[in-house]
Design a protein around this motif. Structure first.
Motif, mmCIF file in Angstrom:
data_model
loop_
_atom_site.group_PDB
_atom_site.id
_atom_site.type_symbol
_atom_site.label_atom_id
_atom_site.label_comp_id
_atom_site.label_asym_id
_atom_site.label_seq_id
_atom_site.Cartn_x
_atom_site.Cartn_y
_atom_site.Cartn_z
ATOM 1 N N THR A 63 0.832 -1.198 0.000
ATOM 2 C CA THR A 63 0.000 0.000 0.000
ATOM 3 C C THR A 63 0.869 1.251 0.000
ATOM 4 O O THR A 63 0.635 2.178 -0.781
ATOM 5 N N SER A 66 2.644 1.679 -3.343
ATOM 6 C CA SER A 66 1.711 2.143 -4.377
ATOM 7 C C SER A 66 1.314 3.594 -4.153
ATOM 8 O O SER A 66 1.136 4.352 -5.105
ATOM 9 N N ILE A 72 2.505 1.934 -10.978
ATOM 10 C CA ILE A 72 2.544 0.695 -10.210
ATOM 11 C C ILE A 72 2.703 -0.459 -11.191
ATOM 12 O O ILE A 72 1.913 -0.602 -12.127
ATOM 13 N N ILE A 88 -4.099 -2.282 -2.461
ATOM 14 C CA ILE A 88 -3.594 -1.141 -3.219
ATOM 15 C C ILE A 88 -4.643 -0.454 -4.075
ATOM 16 O O ILE A 88 -4.390 0.604 -4.633
ATOM 17 N N ALA A 92 -4.324 3.455 -5.872
ATOM 18 C CA ALA A 92 -3.948 3.421 -7.293
ATOM 19 C C ALA A 92 -4.810 4.346 -8.149
ATOM 20 O O ALA A 92 -4.602 4.449 -9.351
ATOM 21 N N VAL A 97 -1.403 1.527 -13.804
ATOM 22 C CA VAL A 97 -1.159 0.224 -13.194
ATOM 23 C C VAL A 97 -0.801 -0.715 -14.336
ATOM 24 O O VAL A 97 -1.630 -1.016 -15.194
ATOM 25 N N SER A 123 -8.158 3.659 -12.333
ATOM 26 C CA SER A 123 -6.748 3.690 -12.704
ATOM 27 C C SER A 123 -6.623 3.525 -14.211
ATOM 28 O O SER A 123 -7.569 3.155 -14.886
#
Length: 166
Positions: A63, A66, A72, A88, A92, A97, A123
């Motif tokens: 966590t 991120s 990420i 996470i 995010a 991601v 995300s």
């Protein structure tokens, strides 16, 4: 890439994650996380010994890694860890991601992307998978946000990878 971004690499116990973490650490800050502390410390030590100017940091919490990162990166194992994804998901929001998938798990690219986007609805999800023809030498990128895909394409090509947008 014109500006330096911080990358969180979650699941550095897989070879593609280790390679990316090392390559990214040459020019950008990298936050490393893995459940296996021995592997995590080994990769961290390798990065620092290979690149004296690298800005790498071990993170004990996915966590926090991120939260602090701009991008990420989830290894294949991390992407299938429901507990990690749940931890996470909220931090995010608005970030890229990137899911590193191996060719064995990408049977239907579109449905896989939809599934991943469902996990991270706020995300910019990008999936990367290996070419079935040119293993270890060519990657394909897929995502719904064109700017995020372009950012990852630029990153990959800047570290010497051959990548194409699907």
């Amino acid at each position: 890439m014109s500006n330096r971004r911080t990358f969180a690499v979650l699941g550095v116990s897989e070879s593609n994650s280790i390679f990316l973490a090392k390559q990214i650490a040459k020019t950008n800050p990298v936050l490393l996380f893995d459940h296996d502390a021995v592997v995590l410390n080994t990769v961290y030590s390798q990065i620092l010994s290979e690149y004296s100017n690298a800005k790498a940091e071990i993170m004990i919490c996915p966590t926090n890694a991120s939260w602090e990162a701009d991008v990420i990166i989830l290894s294949n194992a991390a992407a299938t860890d429901g507990n990690l994804i749940e931890k996470i998901r909220n931090v995010a929001t608005g970030k890229i991601v990137l899911f590193l998938e191996n060719k064995k798990n990408t049977i239907n690219f579109e449905s896989t992307l939809d599934k991943l986007q469902h996990f991270f609805p706020f995300s910019k999800v990008v999936q990367s998978f290996e070419s079935a023809v040119d293993y270890n030498n060519s990657l394909f990128l897929n995502g719904n946000d064109k700017e995020a895909v372009k950012t990852i394409l630029t990153l990959f090509t800047s570290i010497g990878l051959k990548a194409n947008i699907l």
